[in-house]
Motif scaffolding. Structure first.
Motif, mmCIF file in Angstrom:
data_model
loop_
_atom_site.group_PDB
_atom_site.id
_atom_site.type_symbol
_atom_site.label_atom_id
_atom_site.label_comp_id
_atom_site.label_asym_id
_atom_site.label_seq_id
_atom_site.Cartn_x
_atom_site.Cartn_y
_atom_site.Cartn_z
ATOM 1 N N ASP A 50 0.825 -1.213 0.000
ATOM 2 C CA ASP A 50 0.000 0.000 0.000
ATOM 3 C C ASP A 50 0.857 1.260 0.000
ATOM 4 O OD1 ASP A 50 -2.495 -1.044 -0.172
ATOM 5 O OD2 ASP A 50 -2.765 -1.259 1.991
ATOM 6 N N ARG A 77 2.579 1.759 -3.439
ATOM 7 C CA ARG A 77 1.677 2.180 -4.506
ATOM 8 C C ARG A 77 1.529 3.696 -4.445
ATOM 9 N NH1 ARG A 77 -1.915 -0.600 -7.643
ATOM 10 N NH2 ARG A 77 -0.933 -2.516 -6.979
ATOM 11 N N ALA A 94 0.882 7.510 -12.870
ATOM 12 C CA ALA A 94 1.336 6.615 -11.817
ATOM 13 C C ALA A 94 2.489 5.755 -12.310
ATOM 14 C CB ALA A 94 0.185 5.728 -11.370
ATOM 15 N N MET A 102 -7.550 -2.012 -11.296
ATOM 16 C CA MET A 102 -6.831 -1.291 -10.236
ATOM 17 C C MET A 102 -5.809 -0.343 -10.880
ATOM 18 S SD MET A 102 -8.047 -2.538 -7.427
ATOM 19 C CE MET A 102 -9.641 -3.109 -8.024
ATOM 20 N N ASP A 103 -5.835 0.911 -10.489
ATOM 21 C CA ASP A 103 -4.813 1.789 -11.045
ATOM 22 C C ASP A 103 -3.649 1.896 -10.062
ATOM 23 O OD1 ASP A 103 -4.412 4.522 -9.821
ATOM 24 O OD2 ASP A 103 -6.605 4.563 -9.964
ATOM 25 N N ASP A 104 -2.500 2.300 -10.598
ATOM 26 C CA ASP A 104 -1.265 2.185 -9.834
ATOM 27 C C ASP A 104 -1.003 3.351 -8.891
ATOM 28 O OD1 ASP A 104 -0.237 -0.267 -10.639
ATOM 29 O OD2 ASP A 104 0.358 0.576 -12.575
ATOM 30 N N SER A 105 -1.831 4.417 -9.026
ATOM 31 C CA SER A 105 -1.445 5.625 -8.301
ATOM 32 C C SER A 105 -1.882 5.612 -6.840
ATOM 33 C CB SER A 105 -2.019 6.845 -9.009
ATOM 34 O OG SER A 105 -3.428 6.748 -9.020
ATOM 35 N N ARG A 106 -2.905 4.804 -6.527
ATOM 36 C CA ARG A 106 -3.432 4.877 -5.162
ATOM 37 C C ARG A 106 -3.498 3.494 -4.536
ATOM 38 N NH1 ARG A 106 -8.894 6.894 -5.695
ATOM 39 N NH2 ARG A 106 -8.808 5.476 -7.456
ATOM 40 N N PRO A 107 -3.458 3.427 -3.197
ATOM 41 C CA PRO A 107 -3.544 2.133 -2.524
ATOM 42 C C PRO A 107 -4.792 1.358 -2.959
ATOM 43 C CG PRO A 107 -2.934 3.823 -0.960
ATOM 44 C CD PRO A 107 -3.233 4.524 -2.245
ATOM 45 N N ILE A 108 -4.652 0.042 -3.101
ATOM 46 C CA ILE A 108 -5.759 -0.772 -3.595
ATOM 47 C C ILE A 108 -6.939 -0.758 -2.638
ATOM 48 C CG2 ILE A 108 -6.436 -3.096 -4.253
ATOM 49 C CD1 ILE A 108 -3.630 -3.604 -5.131
ATOM 50 N N PHE A 109 -6.667 -0.717 -1.320
ATOM 51 C CA PHE A 109 -7.800 -0.816 -0.389
ATOM 52 C C PHE A 109 -8.741 0.372 -0.551
ATOM 53 C CE2 PHE A 109 -7.005 2.222 3.063
ATOM 54 C CZ PHE A 109 -5.654 2.514 2.913
ATOM 55 N N TYR A 118 -11.329 -9.492 -7.646
ATOM 56 C CA TYR A 118 -10.409 -8.456 -8.127
ATOM 57 C C TYR A 118 -8.964 -8.941 -8.196
ATOM 58 C CZ TYR A 118 -14.213 -5.113 -7.776
ATOM 59 O OH TYR A 118 -15.394 -4.452 -7.954
#
Lengths: 253, 296, 118
Positions: free
Chosen positions: B215, B218, B274, C1-8, C40
């Motif tokens: 997390d 990312r 990103a 899922m995009d890479d810029s933000r945390p997946i949760f 997912y």
């Protein structure tokens, strides 16, 4: 972070060692089927030769041929094959057992158990076959394969000789393969070079000190059974050296 | 939090080479952790040390609270699937499936059978006659069906096609959800696995250069693209991981950006995008993309 | 899922979207963490983190031994929260870009009206 307790209950050392011993027998082809197939082939060829001799030679010639067969080396092949099996067990099954998370110690002891068991089984088989050979007067053809003349007629003694020799070849194989697993090809080169030096040294020593007579006398004094018993010394040494080597070995590619 | 693995100052020397160089980290129990890095970075050596297959030159390792070296009660909880695993001569697939349960207490035979079918593995075939992909699937099946409390996969799927790899990811996730355990996954297909990972360790030249949660990683780097002057201006006083120029256009990979940073970049006419985990690792280890993609 | 933000965070947003779009009506049961993880193709712990964000904010609630459900009134609360973000996320950048392109506020209003009517 704190450390944790172990997730699964520990197994006893005996259970672990027997598990490794079992691993050696999971593929019976290499360790049982192939050697006995070859043995059966040798047996068949010997019987055919015996039959040809019987049907084509005179009684006098037959007696002479029979005495020549007293020293047939068919069993010798079997013993050497055991050495090969032991080499493969260490060089191939060791890295595999490591992948099953067996410790080196458990692997080694399990291997000794497996090969001692195999020695017992094969000595029994060879003894029984020799007994049958005597009983049937050379399978009805005067053939000698399992009961060469230098063995005593005492079955227990025969069993002992076979067992000790099987153990000797197994442990030699284990020790040599352990050198390989620990130090690879370079180790093997150094090992065999050192072995040659030691043997040559002993020969030179005997020659220089003029003690060949004494050596010969020792062999005569020990007798066949005595010499066989003396192989237990290198057998045990090989087992110990093998363990010391394997204890520091890593499975490599 | 409890640690399944704790490594302290671990070093492994081969002559003058330090394959693993003074490495300290811990892996939390029950996590899926990625051990990433380029070829020859020290991944396999490190995993061999963690599983007691190799010996440290310095430092200490504890697995489930104890040293793994020659420690049967620790090792019986460990399954290490190695890309280059050797099998005994003339071993068949069925011999592996028969003997593996003797060593792994949590072995699930039904699950193993299911996987053998799904990966279309011929049980009666000799291991040495298997294709590279089939050989990999033997390891994958043993690793999954062992359900070992610590399961380590080292490049588990060389030669497996995309469909089979997806099957592996799906079965791993589903089985892990039902039977949580600690999983260490070493691979060069970083983009494929990045969503599966909870924690990421990156090793380079024998040293750990990234040890962070997935997390956190990312969004920890952003590519900033625009005119050279604008990028220069924006990159000043910021941590730049990588720079590229084409004509008058420039691209910079920059560390974590705050919301204000993003607004400033937008105001300066810069475009932000990103950076994937794989890109981030390539930037940090100075590897080219090709090297990671095609390393094996 | 995009890479810029945390997946949760993306998972939490996705569940919110499903509530807004009516795929998950109020008081209906929400798929389990493991189901989200395998759908997912993400780490179950991460999916759990996303779900927990929504439990903490009262959008979802847990029934012991049964599962997770959409809380009563959560749709309205998501709308309220998103409306608050709407200005910063959509209006500000829209105005900025319009200015860059010399689009006057009147022109922009016209464009929006046309788009809204079509």
């Amino acid at each position: 972070m704190t450390t944790t307790t172990l997730p699964t209950p520990a197994r006893s050392a005996l259970a672990r060692i027997l598990t490794v011993a079992r691993l050696h027998f999971v593929n019976k082809g290499q360790i049982i089927v192939v050697p006995w197939l070859i043995m059966s082939f040798i047996f068949a060829v010997t019987l055919i030769i015996g039959w040809i001799l019987r049907s084509s030679l005179s009684a006098a010639d037959l007696a002479e041929a029979g005495s020549g067969m007293q020293y047939s080396g068919a069993i010798g092949y079997f013993l050497v094959y055991m050495l090969v099996i032991a080499v493969m067990a260490i060089s191939q099954t060791f890295p595999f057992a490591q992948s099953y998370s067996a410790t080196r110690r458990d692997f080694y002891l399990g291997t000794i158990v497996a090969f001692t068991t195999l020695s017992l089984a094969y000595s029994t088989a060879v003894t029984v076959l020799g007994w049958l050979e005597d009983l049937t007067n050379g399978w009805g053809l005067g053939v000698v394969l399992f009961s060469p003349g230098y063995l005593s007629s005492n079955l227990l003694e025969r069993f002992y000789v076979a067992f000790v020799l099987f153990l000797f070849f197994f442990m030699m194989g284990i020790a040599v393969a352990s050198v390989y697993v620990r130090w690879r090809v370079n180790g093997m080169l150094i090992f065999f070079a050192s072995l040659a030096v030691v043997i040559l040294g002993l020969v030179a020593l005997a020659t220089v000190t003029g003690s060949w007579g004494a050596v010969g006398a020792w062999f005569v004094a020990m007798g066949f059974l005595g010499v066989v018993s003396w192989t237990l010394v290198p057998t045990v040494l090989a087992a110990i050296v093998g363990y010391l080597l394997l204890r520091g070995a890593t499975p490599r590619n | 939090m409890t640690a399944a693995i704790e490594a302290t100052g671990v070093t492994r020397r081969f002559g003058s080479l330090r394959a693993v160089d003074d490495v300290t980290f811990s892996i939390e129990e029950g996590a899926i952790c990625g051990l990433l890095g380029r070829n020859g970075a020290g991944k396999t050596t490190l995993m061999q040390l963690l599983t007691g297959q190799d010996f440290v030159s310095a430092g200490s390792i504890s697995v489930f609270g104890q040293s793994p070296v020659e420690n049967a009660s620790v090792l019986q909880n460990v399954c290490f699937i190695k890309e280059s695993q050797k099998y005994p001569e003339d071993f068949k697939v069925k011999h592996v499936l028969k003997s593996a349960p003797w060593f792994f207490q949590n072995w699930d035979a039904d699950f193993a059978d299911q996987l053998v079918e799904e990966f279309r593995l011929p049980q009666g075939r000799k291991i040495k006659k298997l294709s590279r992909g089939q050989l990999s699937s033997v390891g994958v099946i043993v690793g999954l069906a062992s359900r070992a409390p610590l399961t380590i996969f080292d490049e588990p799927y060389l030669g497996l096609d995309a469909v089979a790899r997806q099957l592996f990811y799906d079965r791993l996730l589903a089985d892990y959800a039902l039977h949580p355990r600690t999983v260490v996954l070493s691979t060069h297909l970083i983009d494929e696995v990045s969503n599966l990972l909870e924690h990421v360790l990156v090793i380079d030249n024998g040293r750990i250069i990234i040890d962070d949660s997935a997390d956190n990683l990312r969004g920890s780097a952003t590519a900033v693209v625009g005119t050279k002057a604008a990028v220069d201006e924006f990159a000043r006083n910021r941590q730049v991981l990588h720079r590229d120029n084409i004509g008058g256009i420039s691209s910079a990979t920059i560390g974590t950006l705050s919301d204000d940073d993003r607004k400033a970049a937008a105001a300066a006419g810069l475009e932000l995008s990103a950076v994937s985990l794989q890109q981030l690792i390539i930037r940090k280890t100075g590897t080219t993309e090709k090297e990671i993609e095609f390393s094996a | 899922m995009d890479d810029s933000r945390p997946i949760f965070i993306q998972i939490a947003e996705q569940i919110e979207n499903d509530i807004l779009g009516g795929a998950l009506p109020e008081e209906s049961q929400v798929p389990s963490t493991n189901e989200y993880a395998s759908f997912y193709r993400i780490n179950p712990a991460t999916a759990g983190k996303g779900v927990n964000v929504l439990i903490d904010s009262g959008i979802l609630y847990k029934k012991r031994g049964i599962g997770m459900f959409v809380a009563n009134g959560s749709r309205a609360r998501i709308i309220a929260a998103r409306r608050a973000q709407f200005h910063a996320e959509y209006i500000t950048p829209l105005i900025t870009e319009a200015r860059n392109l010399d689009i006057s506020p009147e022109e922009l209003t016209d464009m929006i009206r046309k788009e809204g009517n079509s």
